[in-house]
Design a protein around this motif. Sequence first.
Motif, PDB file in Angstrom:
ATOM      1  N   VAL A 100       2.124   1.745  -3.560  1.00 26.17           N
ATOM      2  CA  VAL A 100       0.813   2.164  -4.366  1.00 26.17           C
ATOM      3  C   VAL A 100       0.893   3.673  -4.069  1.00 26.17           C
ATOM      4  CG1 VAL A 100      -1.424   2.256  -4.881  1.00 26.17           C
ATOM      5  CG2 VAL A 100      -0.461   0.483  -4.566  1.00 26.17           C
ATOM      6  N   GLY A 101       0.880   4.060  -2.789  1.00 27.09           N
ATOM      7  CA  GLY A 101       1.115   5.687  -2.579  1.00 27.09           C
ATOM      8  C   GLY A 101       2.153   6.398  -3.316  1.00 27.09           C
ATOM      9  N   LEU A 102       3.217   5.910  -2.867  1.00 29.37           N
ATOM     10  CA  LEU A 102       4.489   6.360  -3.616  1.00 29.37           C
ATOM     11  C   LEU A 102       4.357   6.445  -5.281  1.00 29.37           C
ATOM     12  CD1 LEU A 102       7.272   4.798  -1.729  1.00 29.37           C
ATOM     13  CD2 LEU A 102       6.552   7.218  -1.572  1.00 29.37           C
ATOM     14  N   HIS A 103       3.300   5.214  -6.023  1.00 29.93           N
ATOM     15  CA  HIS A 103       3.230   5.369  -7.155  1.00 29.93           C
ATOM     16  C   HIS A 103       2.359   6.312  -7.550  1.00 29.93           C
ATOM     17  CE1 HIS A 103       3.554   2.437 -10.709  1.00 29.93           C
ATOM     18  NE2 HIS A 103       2.368   2.414 -10.868  1.00 29.93           N
ATOM     19  N   ILE A 104       1.469   6.744  -6.697  1.00 26.60           N
ATOM     20  CA  ILE A 104       0.422   7.914  -7.296  1.00 26.60           C
ATOM     21  C   ILE A 104       1.032   9.243  -6.890  1.00 26.60           C
ATOM     22  CG2 ILE A 104      -1.649   9.073  -6.117  1.00 26.60           C
ATOM     23  CD1 ILE A 104      -2.711   6.264  -5.873  1.00 26.60           C
ATOM     24  N   ILE A 105       1.900   9.172  -5.983  1.00 25.73           N
ATOM     25  CA  ILE A 105       2.947  10.800  -5.968  1.00 25.73           C
ATOM     26  C   ILE A 105       3.619  10.777  -7.434  1.00 25.73           C
ATOM     27  CG2 ILE A 105       4.885  11.928  -4.810  1.00 25.73           C
ATOM     28  CD1 ILE A 105       3.827  10.496  -2.267  1.00 25.73           C
ATOM     29  N   THR A 146      10.036   7.785 -10.834  1.00 17.37           N
ATOM     30  CA  THR A 146       9.343   7.400  -9.665  1.00 17.37           C
ATOM     31  C   THR A 146       8.359   6.314  -9.988  1.00 17.37           C
ATOM     32  OG1 THR A 146       9.364   9.498  -8.629  1.00 17.37           O
ATOM     33  CG2 THR A 146       7.914   8.077  -7.720  1.00 17.37           C
ATOM     34  N   HIS A 200       0.866  -1.302   0.086  1.00 18.38           N
ATOM     35  CA  HIS A 200       0.056  -0.004  -0.036  1.00 18.38           C
ATOM     36  C   HIS A 200       0.809   1.228   0.096  1.00 18.38           C
ATOM     37  CE1 HIS A 200      -3.403  -2.609   1.882  1.00 18.38           C
ATOM     38  NE2 HIS A 200      -3.318  -2.686   0.477  1.00 18.38           N
ATOM     39  N   LEU A 201       1.978   1.160   0.836  1.00 21.16           N
ATOM     40  CA  LEU A 201       3.002   2.261   0.602  1.00 21.16           C
ATOM     41  C   LEU A 201       3.384   2.657  -0.625  1.00 21.16           C
ATOM     42  CD1 LEU A 201       4.256   3.786   3.175  1.00 21.16           C
ATOM     43  CD2 LEU A 201       6.293   2.523   2.797  1.00 21.16           C
ATOM     44  N   THR A 220       8.705   2.363  -8.657  1.00 21.53           N
ATOM     45  CA  THR A 220       7.803   2.017  -7.697  1.00 21.53           C
ATOM     46  C   THR A 220       6.880   0.775  -8.499  1.00 21.53           C
ATOM     47  OG1 THR A 220       6.315   3.934  -8.455  1.00 21.53           O
ATOM     48  CG2 THR A 220       7.486   4.202  -6.500  1.00 21.53           C
TER      49      THR A 220
END
Length: 117
Positions: free
Chosen positions: A9-14, A47, A6-7, A51
């Motif tokens: 996926v968050g970095l992927h979205i950033i 990124t 999940h972390l 990621t």
Amino acid sequence: MDVLIHLFVGLHIIGIAALLGGFLSQMTALKQGTARITKGMLHGALTMLVTGVALVGLNQAQDYSIDNIKIGVKLAILIVVLGIVYVKRDDEKVDKGLLMAVGGLTMANIFIAVLWT
Ligand code: HEM
């Protein structure tokens, strides 16, 4: 391990925010013919790659199924985007078509990610 997925996926979205936000920030400049590839777009694309690969590894480590064709298509599209933003990163201005390709292909990858089930 799930929290790590999940972390990432968050970095992927950033990464998407940096890449797509960089593209959108150039819309006014695009009308004036002075649009360029920003550093944020390059860093966002890198990124996405780092990621994305990490997410594949983490999902495989957990024996979660991954659609290899979907990931392959996303990777191929990102490599085109990465090639454009890397080669043009220092140019003072960039062709409208190339900038639209970066934005369009990034949006295509977003819809592939969320609609390809
Ligand atoms: C501009 C390029 C990319 C965009 C816009 C993008 C977009 C997204 C989005 C929105 C998600 C979360 C939604 C979901 O879980 O379905 C996601 C998840 C994921 N992405 Fe990406 N992605 C990109 C590139 C990549 C690359 C190059 C890889 C692998 C090499 C990758 C691998 C993954 C994986 C493994 C997941 C989580 C599992 C899945 O749902 O398929 N992504 N991506």
